[in-house]
Design an enzyme around this catalytic site. Structure first.
Site, mmCIF file in Angstrom:
data_model
loop_
_atom_site.group_PDB
_atom_site.id
_atom_site.type_symbol
_atom_site.label_atom_id
_atom_site.label_comp_id
_atom_site.label_asym_id
_atom_site.label_seq_id
_atom_site.Cartn_x
_atom_site.Cartn_y
_atom_site.Cartn_z
ATOM 1 N N ASP A 8 45.679 43.054 37.443
ATOM 2 C CA ASP A 8 44.415 42.594 38.010
ATOM 3 C C ASP A 8 43.852 41.508 37.088
ATOM 4 O OD1 ASP A 8 42.191 42.405 39.530
ATOM 5 O OD2 ASP A 8 41.397 44.412 39.064
ATOM 6 N N ASP A 101 44.551 37.537 43.178
ATOM 7 C CA ASP A 101 44.451 37.891 41.764
ATOM 8 C C ASP A 101 44.852 39.325 41.450
ATOM 9 O OD1 ASP A 101 42.369 39.137 42.994
ATOM 10 O OD2 ASP A 101 40.861 38.589 41.518
ATOM 11 N N GLU A 102 45.595 39.954 42.324
ATOM 12 C CA GLU A 102 45.909 41.367 42.139
ATOM 13 C C GLU A 102 47.264 41.663 42.774
ATOM 14 O OE1 GLU A 102 43.404 45.153 43.247
ATOM 15 O OE2 GLU A 102 42.401 43.337 43.859
#
Lengths: 355, 366
Positions: A8, A101-102
């Site tokens: 993350d 973003d993960e």
């Protein structure tokens, strides 16, 4: 036993902007604004003032008058995301991106220890992008995601299979997926505050109280999660919903609450799924008698007026019944559909009463 | 608890209930079959909390009682037993001793009091339906059920009891199958109920072509079926089924008679050249002929021409091949009718009975 890593990125957009403008280091910085007037994301300094994503700009400025507000630059963020995904694939092809973003990585069966792989990944991300990432390692997706929050920002944490049994009982139920304030309140009323309390409730009892969600609770509170890391999985929709403490009977109140949900949906789309094409928007209502209805129509972005029309349409279907839950969201075009030369037409079209 | 039972009868009973056994390992008792012995009968029950099935089989019961035993393991043991006479004793700790000829097995069970109780049927609406009718109707509709969990009200068959008619509908939003039949019931019993897919599958297993009537009961949250010494109960799908009437098209511009098997085989052959990227077959109608074709840019193309009776102006329409073949496979009439309006409007397959299948075309850009 599986080994899953959840990676993350920390304050992804804000971190990229800070890298581009080192002179802002140490100042409260947010990305967002624009026509919607809400924060898309903000850095940790801004968070100490109480700023949050989806918060209206005026409110954020009131909490933090010195907030530096930067415009969003999606192309830049998309490029960084591409570099980071490339790093994941240096370790395994079993990568399931959740958003820009993960991602989950399945590193089961790899020779190196998962904890070392995670720190190597974070190291490479820092070297090649200058950005900080947090990671969680666990025997399944649920625990990996839980773990990645533990040492945030710029840290990592592992829950080992043999630690699950000891780890879960102390965890507050609010940390479980799908447990919002309303479900939490119902659980508290049953004397349940932690996963340990929850483990003492039988499956039959949970099923009676929470229906299908009950069996999920039964598994989650024991740290069980059977979902596999699926590289081909793609998110189909983004939505936000609110269950009200007292049922709403006035449509005007519903319209007010809808506005807040839309801010969240729009900022989630911007913050996490800017690479996706929105196909349609929908509004879901659950009535006091637990029946529900969904109104939807095609739209290219989160168009407030269209959502308001959808809410009115759905509200009228209730024929005077009070509303206990409002949900609003968008469905994305499948990445495959985008390149297809043919489209299966839908029987019910966009204006279907319930779908 | 103690009984003797015929191996094949026991196995047949267990096999009827074993599909429901839960795969959830967190509540072990759901992996077990509840066995209740009374009055020369064994009652076998399984449930996953959504759907439950129970069947009765004859047994020589020496001592009444009940227990639960791991269902899948029990089936594998019973199937392998060397002779047809089985003796089973259950002790106070729910351990079962199974004796059959020279073989002996001891398997550990769980207390039957922990097994979830059957649903309360107080105030249920009751319907009597011939098994053959229901079996036939399920076959004609169940393939159109949606598997998309986000459209959960479509994850089942909608049964609408109204004006002494039962209308069963399944749809996934892209095609819709509907059967209408006459069923007698008191006017006060009118109800709409969505039967979930899992219950539909179990019901299809239990229904017999030559069986008699079955009894269906509907409560606020449950639907149950009683037939051939068995019971099926299931949660209803909550929510409102979409208004399917509004998607059934009006008067067609063309009605085309087609030989069902000939059409099925032709679409099947041509669809071999469809692909993930290009999953459609094109139907082109010209005077007295139908050309069915498919092409995938990187693979190749296929076409087949059928002689039909068609006098209208030429027209083309594209369908998903699987959606086209599904009703053709599940009907048994020799002739089907295809009603068409234009290339962007839904087509409708009909037969000489109250059945219809609406299929949305695919828009193909060039």
């Amino acid at each position: 036993m599986g080994r899953i890593i959840h990676v993350d990125m920390d304050c992804f957009y804000a971190a990229i902007e800070l890298r581009e403008r080192p002179e802002l280091e140490g100042l409260p910085v947010a990305v967002g604004g624009g026509s919607r007037g809400v924060l898309t994301t903000c850095n940790y300094v801004a968070r100490t003032f109480g700023c949050r994503s989806a918060m209206p700009v005026f409110q954020a400025k009131r909490l933090c008058p010195d907030l530096v507000l930067l415009p969003v630059r999606f192309e830049l963020y998309r490029e960084e995301s591409r570099i980071i995904r490339g790093i994941f694939h240096e370790f395994t092809d079993r990568v399931e991106p959740l958003s820009l973003d993960e991602a989950y990585l399945d590193v089961t069966g790899l020779r190196s220890e998962a904890f070392l792989i995670a720190s190597e990944i974070r190291q490479r991300i820092r070297e090649r992008t200058g950005l900080a990432a947090s990671a969680g390692i666990g025997p399944n997706k649920f625990l990996a995601k839980l773990a990645s929050d533990w040492r945030k920002p710029d840290g990592q944490f592992e829950i080992r299979p043999e630690e699950v049994e000891a780890f879960m009982p102390g965890l507050p139920v609010e940390r479980l997926w799908g447990v919002g304030s309303r479900t939490a309140a119902r659980l508290h009323a049953l004397g349940v505050r932690t996963c340990g309390d929850l483990q003492r409730l039988g499956l039959v009892e949970l099923d009676r109280q929470f229906g299908r969600f009950g069996s999920l609770l039964h598994e989650m509170c024991r740290g069980i999660d059977h979902r596999l890391v699926d590289p081909n999985r793609e998110r189909k929709s983004v939505s936000s919903e609110e269950t009200f403490a007292a049922d709403l009977s006035r449509r005007e109140t519903g319209l007010e609450r809808l506005g807040l949900l839309l801010d969240e949906v729009a900022s989630m789309c911007q913050a996490k799924h800017v690479d996706r094409v929105i196909r349609e928007g929908f509004v879901k209502l659950k009535f006091s008698d637990f029946t529900q209805t969904t109104a939807q129509r095609p739209m290219p972005t989160v168009v407030r007026e269209d959502f308001e029309a959808l809410l009115k349409e759905a509200w009228d279907r209730g024929q005077g019944r009070a509303v206990r839950l409002i949900g609003a969201g968008v469905r994305f075009q499948s990445r495959n559909d985008a390149v297809d030369r043919e489209t299966q037409l839908d029987l019910f079209g966009a204006g279907d009463p319930i779908l | 608890m103690k009984f003797q039972i015929d191996r094949d009868a026991f196995l047949a009973g267990l096999q009827q209930v074993q599909h429901v056994v839960s795969t959830r390992t967190t509540l072990p008792i759901l992996s077990n079959v509840l066995i209740q012995a009374t009055d020369g009968m064994l009652r076998l029950t399984t449930t996953d909390l959504d759907v439950g099935v129970s069947v009765s089989v004859k047994a020589n019961v020496e001592e009444d009682g009940s227990t639960t035993l791991p269902a899948r393991r029990l089936v594998t043991i019973i199937r392998e037993l060397p002779s047809t006479e089985i003796q089973i004793d259950i002790d106070a700790d729910n351990a079962a001793s199974i004796r059959c000829g020279p073989s002996f097995f001891k398997i550990l069970g769980l207390n039957s009091e922990e097994f979830p109780p059957p649903p309360d049927l107080e105030g249920a609406r009751e319907f009597t339906i011939p098994q053959k009718l229901l079996k036939d109707s399920l076959k004609k509709t169940s393939y159109a059920i949606s598997t998309d969990e986000t459209r959960y009200v479509l994850n089942g068959i909608n049964c609408s009891f109204k004006n002494n008619t039962l209308i069963m509908v399944a749809t996934d939003g892209r095609r819709l199958a509907m059967v209408e039949s006459e069923v007698e019931f008191p006017a006060g019993n009118e109800v709409d109920v969505i039967i979930p897919t899992k219950a539909v599958n179990e019901l299809q297993r239990l229904l017999k072509e030559d069986g008699g009537d079955l009894r269906m009961r509907v409560t606020d949250n449950q639907v149950t079926f009683e037939l051939n010494n068995s019971h099926l109960y299931s949660k209803r799908i909550e929510g409102n089924y979409p208004n399917y009437r509004q998607v059934i098209p009006g008067a067609p511009n063309h009605r085309i008679n087609l030989e069902r098997e000939v059409l099925l085989n032709a679409v099947h052959r041509v669809s071999l050249l469809a692909s993930d990227k290009s999953n459609s077959v094109k139907l082109r109608f010209e005077e007295d002929q139908l050309q069915i074709s498919a092409n995938s840019p990187e693979i190749g193309e296929a076409s087949e021409t059928l002689a039909i009776n068609y006098k209208g102006s030429p027209m083309s329409i594209a369908f998903n091949p699987e959606f086209t073949m599904a009703p053709l496979r599940n009907l048994d009439q020799d002739t089907v009718y295809l009603d068409l309006i234009d290339e962007m409007s839904p087509g409708v397959f009909k037969i000489d009975e109250p059945f219809l299948y609406v299929i949305m075309p695919m828009r193909v850009s060039h």
